[in-house]
Scaffold this motif. Structure first.
Motif, PDB file in Angstrom:
ATOM      1  N   HIS A  16      -6.627 101.149  42.544  1.00 63.20           N
ATOM      2  CA  HIS A  16      -5.753 101.962  41.693  1.00 63.20           C
ATOM      3  C   HIS A  16      -4.426 101.279  41.358  1.00 63.20           C
ATOM      4  CE1 HIS A  16      -8.568 105.175  42.875  1.00 63.20           C
ATOM      5  NE2 HIS A  16      -8.299 105.610  41.664  1.00 63.20           N
ATOM      6  N   LEU A  17      -4.236 100.028  41.789  1.00 65.68           N
ATOM      7  CA  LEU A  17      -3.016  99.292  41.430  1.00 65.68           C
ATOM      8  C   LEU A  17      -2.984  99.069  39.924  1.00 65.68           C
ATOM      9  CD1 LEU A  17      -2.811  96.522  44.157  1.00 65.68           C
ATOM     10  CD2 LEU A  17      -1.380  98.546  43.954  1.00 65.68           C
ATOM     11  N   THR A  18      -1.833  99.240  39.334  1.00 62.98           N
ATOM     12  CA  THR A  18      -1.705  99.040  37.889  1.00 62.98           C
ATOM     13  C   THR A  18      -0.691  97.956  37.544  1.00 62.98           C
ATOM     14  OG1 THR A  18      -0.048 100.785  37.758  1.00 62.98           O
ATOM     15  CG2 THR A  18      -2.332 101.419  37.340  1.00 62.98           C
ATOM     16  N   ASP A  19       0.148  97.565  38.489  1.00 68.46           N
ATOM     17  CA  ASP A  19       1.215  96.619  38.184  1.00 68.46           C
ATOM     18  C   ASP A  19       1.400  95.670  39.369  1.00 68.46           C
ATOM     19  OD1 ASP A  19       3.389  95.407  36.965  1.00 68.46           O
ATOM     20  OD2 ASP A  19       4.802  96.843  37.808  1.00 68.46           O
ATOM     21  N   TRP A  20       1.212  94.375  39.142  1.00 69.98           N
ATOM     22  CA  TRP A  20       1.481  93.405  40.189  1.00 69.98           C
ATOM     23  C   TRP A  20       1.923  92.088  39.564  1.00 69.98           C
ATOM     24  CZ3 TRP A  20      -3.548  95.435  39.763  1.00 69.98           C
ATOM     25  CH2 TRP A  20      -4.451  94.617  39.119  1.00 69.98           C
TER      26      TRP A  20
END
Length: 91
Positions: A16-20
């Protein structure tokens, strides 16, 4: 300076990560995100061979090129991103 221990990520949290801030491919290994090192030349040659040969045996719709995350057994969450994968017909 006090350092707060970083909580390992679960597979669900990773997906569910959207920004890295990573520029290349990443994987979840033992609850931590790691960048996948640039493949060696032999890995690239194997990938090209599989991409050329697998369509002779499988419908093209069943092949995936680096777009699938695979969870592998580990003490903590571990997700891998294979370069080439043959998908089951039910997928």
């Amino acid at each position: 300076m006090v350092q707060v221990p970083v909580q390992p990520l679960t597979a669900e949290e990773y997906l569910h990560l959207t920004d890295w801030p990573y520029g290349g491919r990443i994987e979840l290994e033992d609850g931590s995100i790691r960048e996948v090192p640039t493949e060696e030349r032999i890995n690239t040659l194997i990938e090209l061979f599989l991409v050329a040969e697998l369509p002779k045996f499988l419908p093209i719709q069943r092949l995936s090129l680096g777009q699938v995350e695979v969870e592998v057994p580990a003490a903590k969450a571990r997700l891998r991103n294979p370069e080439v994968m043959a998908l089951h017909p039910a997928m």
